[in-house]
Write a protein that holds these residues in place. Structure first.
Motif, PDB file in Angstrom:
ATOM      1  N   LYS A   1       4.921  38.648  33.592  1.00  0.00           N
ATOM      2  CA  LYS A   1       4.753  37.941  34.833  1.00  0.00           C
ATOM      3  C   LYS A   1       3.190  37.583  35.220  1.00  0.00           C
ATOM      4  CE  LYS A   1       6.356  41.683  36.754  1.00  0.00           C
ATOM      5  NZ  LYS A   1       6.822  42.411  35.831  1.00  0.00           N
ATOM      6  N   GLY A   2       3.193  36.106  35.581  1.00  0.00           N
ATOM      7  CA  GLY A   2       1.913  35.909  35.949  1.00  0.00           C
ATOM      8  C   GLY A   2       1.017  35.135  34.873  1.00  0.00           C
ATOM      9  N   PRO A   3      -0.135  34.731  35.109  1.00  0.00           N
ATOM     10  CA  PRO A   3      -0.941  34.128  33.968  1.00  0.00           C
ATOM     11  C   PRO A   3      -1.693  35.120  33.268  1.00  0.00           C
ATOM     12  CG  PRO A   3      -2.124  33.933  36.289  1.00  0.00           C
ATOM     13  CD  PRO A   3      -0.513  34.467  36.193  1.00  0.00           C
ATOM     14  N   ARG A   4      -2.266  34.830  32.161  1.00  0.00           N
ATOM     15  CA  ARG A   4      -2.861  35.816  31.170  1.00  0.00           C
ATOM     16  C   ARG A   4      -4.208  35.053  30.725  1.00  0.00           C
ATOM     17  NH1 ARG A   4       0.629  38.348  26.696  1.00  0.00           N
ATOM     18  NH2 ARG A   4       1.194  36.359  26.302  1.00  0.00           N
ATOM     19  N   LEU A   5      -5.141  35.879  30.334  1.00  0.00           N
ATOM     20  CA  LEU A   5      -6.386  35.469  30.046  1.00  0.00           C
ATOM     21  C   LEU A   5      -6.460  35.280  28.504  1.00  0.00           C
ATOM     22  CD1 LEU A   5      -9.277  34.317  30.789  1.00  0.00           C
ATOM     23  CD2 LEU A   5     -10.029  36.806  30.622  1.00  0.00           C
ATOM     24  N   HIS A   6      -5.856  36.470  27.895  1.00  0.00           N
ATOM     25  CA  HIS A   6      -5.846  36.720  26.615  1.00  0.00           C
ATOM     26  C   HIS A   6      -4.386  36.191  25.967  1.00  0.00           C
ATOM     27  CE1 HIS A   6      -9.934  38.098  26.411  1.00  0.00           C
ATOM     28  NE2 HIS A   6      -9.314  39.032  27.487  1.00  0.00           N
ATOM     29  N   ALA A   7      -4.580  35.669  24.551  1.00  0.00           N
ATOM     30  CA  ALA A   7      -3.047  35.735  24.004  1.00  0.00           C
ATOM     31  C   ALA A   7      -2.895  36.980  23.308  1.00  0.00           C
ATOM     32  CB  ALA A   7      -3.315  34.562  22.737  1.00  0.00           C
ATOM     33  N   ASP A   8      -1.638  37.373  22.927  1.00  0.00           N
ATOM     34  CA  ASP A   8      -1.170  38.730  22.247  1.00  0.00           C
ATOM     35  C   ASP A   8      -1.971  38.590  21.039  1.00  0.00           C
ATOM     36  OD1 ASP A   8       0.643  38.760  24.105  1.00  0.00           O
ATOM     37  OD2 ASP A   8       2.494  38.347  22.711  1.00  0.00           O
ATOM     38  N   GLY A   9      -2.485  39.916  21.086  1.00  0.00           N
ATOM     39  CA  GLY A   9      -3.387  40.142  19.725  1.00  0.00           C
ATOM     40  C   GLY A   9      -4.844  39.805  19.796  1.00  0.00           C
ATOM     41  N   GLU A  10      -5.164  39.063  20.531  1.00  0.00           N
ATOM     42  CA  GLU A  10      -6.473  38.604  21.014  1.00  0.00           C
ATOM     43  C   GLU A  10      -7.427  39.921  21.143  1.00  0.00           C
ATOM     44  OE1 GLU A  10      -9.123  35.403  23.678  1.00  0.00           O
ATOM     45  OE2 GLU A  10      -6.991  35.194  23.283  1.00  0.00           O
ATOM     46  N   GLU A  11      -8.545  39.901  20.713  1.00  0.00           N
ATOM     47  CA  GLU A  11      -9.712  40.814  21.078  1.00  0.00           C
ATOM     48  C   GLU A  11     -10.211  40.586  22.565  1.00  0.00           C
ATOM     49  OE1 GLU A  11     -12.812  41.823  18.423  1.00  0.00           O
ATOM     50  OE2 GLU A  11     -11.199  41.904  16.716  1.00  0.00           O
ATOM     51  N   GLY A  12     -10.556  41.609  23.253  1.00  0.00           N
ATOM     52  CA  GLY A  12     -10.983  41.714  24.648  1.00  0.00           C
ATOM     53  C   GLY A  12     -12.416  41.358  24.366  1.00  0.00           C
TER      54      GLY A  12
END
Length: 261
Positions: free
Chosen positions: A248-259
């Motif tokens: 739900k809602g926006p995300r800054l990172h794609a799945d699996g992307e490092e923080g």
């Protein structure tokens, strides 16, 4: 199970000072290694500053359960990448025992996150160490207090974090007091700081000091498998959550992307 200990010493005073060489002909590291071997159940190797990678290779640290650290005059010569390597092993579960002037070592200051400063005086004073918790494993078999005939004074304030436990408090002939036995934990690794051990005095020949070193090595030992995830910060995909969920809602990172770090 045999505890695998590694005793590290910068080994500089022994090369330049005849008094230290006479007190510790095999080096301070050699003396402490002998103490631990005699205690039983501990296999011991030694390493020194001038060895390649300071004797602290990835492979050697991986095979070390407890690292004992003595340094004084050459703290700044320890390479930062080696300090980071040791820190990560402590996080994973390797025990670390820091002795005397090792309070100013890079590894101890990094793990404490504070200046680790104190006052000091080199006058060969009597040091009386009081045991605050006789039931602690590091204090096993110790008398209520013990004295060292000649030692360097360390005085409060000692700018370290509040420890898990203060095991010893020292009184010196000149009147100062000092917290001389402190326990910490960083990640999965146990840390013990033990104050006595000035190189100009035969402190590591003292029978009670030797008992503390053996007890501390056993206490710092963590038999668990190294905690390799302690430094990881994985991005966990929503579909692998223990309870099914909907994004739900926006995300800054794609799945699996490092923080970010």
């Amino acid at each position: 199970m045999t505890i695998r200990a590694l005793v590290w010493n910068e080994n500089r005073h022994e090369q330049t000072n005849a008094l230290v060489r006479r007190l510790y002909p095999e080096g301070i590291h050699g003396e402490i290694a002998g103490v631990l071997r005699a205690a039983g159940g501990i296999s011991v190797e030694t390493a020194t500053l001038d060895e390649p990678e300071h004797g602290l290779t990835v492979e050697r640290l991986a095979a070390t359960d407890v690292l004992v650290w003595w340094g004084h005059t050459a703290h700044g010569e320890v390479k930062d990448e080696i300090v980071q390597r040791v820190q990560e092993r402590v996080w994973e579960g390797m025990g670390l025992i820091v002795l005397h002037s090792g309070h100013f070592s890079k590894i101890f200051k990094r793990l404490m996150g504070t200046p680790c400063a104190l006052s000091w005086r080199e006058a060969g004073e009597v040091e009386r160490l009081w045991v605050l918790n006789p039931n602690h494993p590091i204090a096993a078999g110790l008398p209520p207090f013990f004295e060292i005939e000649h030692e360097e004074m360390y005085g409060e304030p000692f700018t370290v974090p509040e420890p898990m436990e203060t095991l010893f408090v020292s009184w010196f002939e000149g009147g100062e007091v000092f917290r001389s036995g402190l326990t910490y934990q960083r990640g999965a690794g146990r840390i013990f700081y033990f104050r006595p051990g000035h190189e100009a005095y035969p402190t590591y020949h003292h029978p009670v000091v030797r008992q503390v070193l053996a007890n501390a090595t056993r206490w710092a030992y963590n038999p668990a498998t190294a905690w390799k995830r302690v430094n990881q910060a994985p991005n966990v995909p929503p579909e692998t959550a223990p309870v099914p969920l909907t994004v739900k809602g926006p995300r800054l990172h794609a799945d699996g992307e490092e923080g970010f770090r």
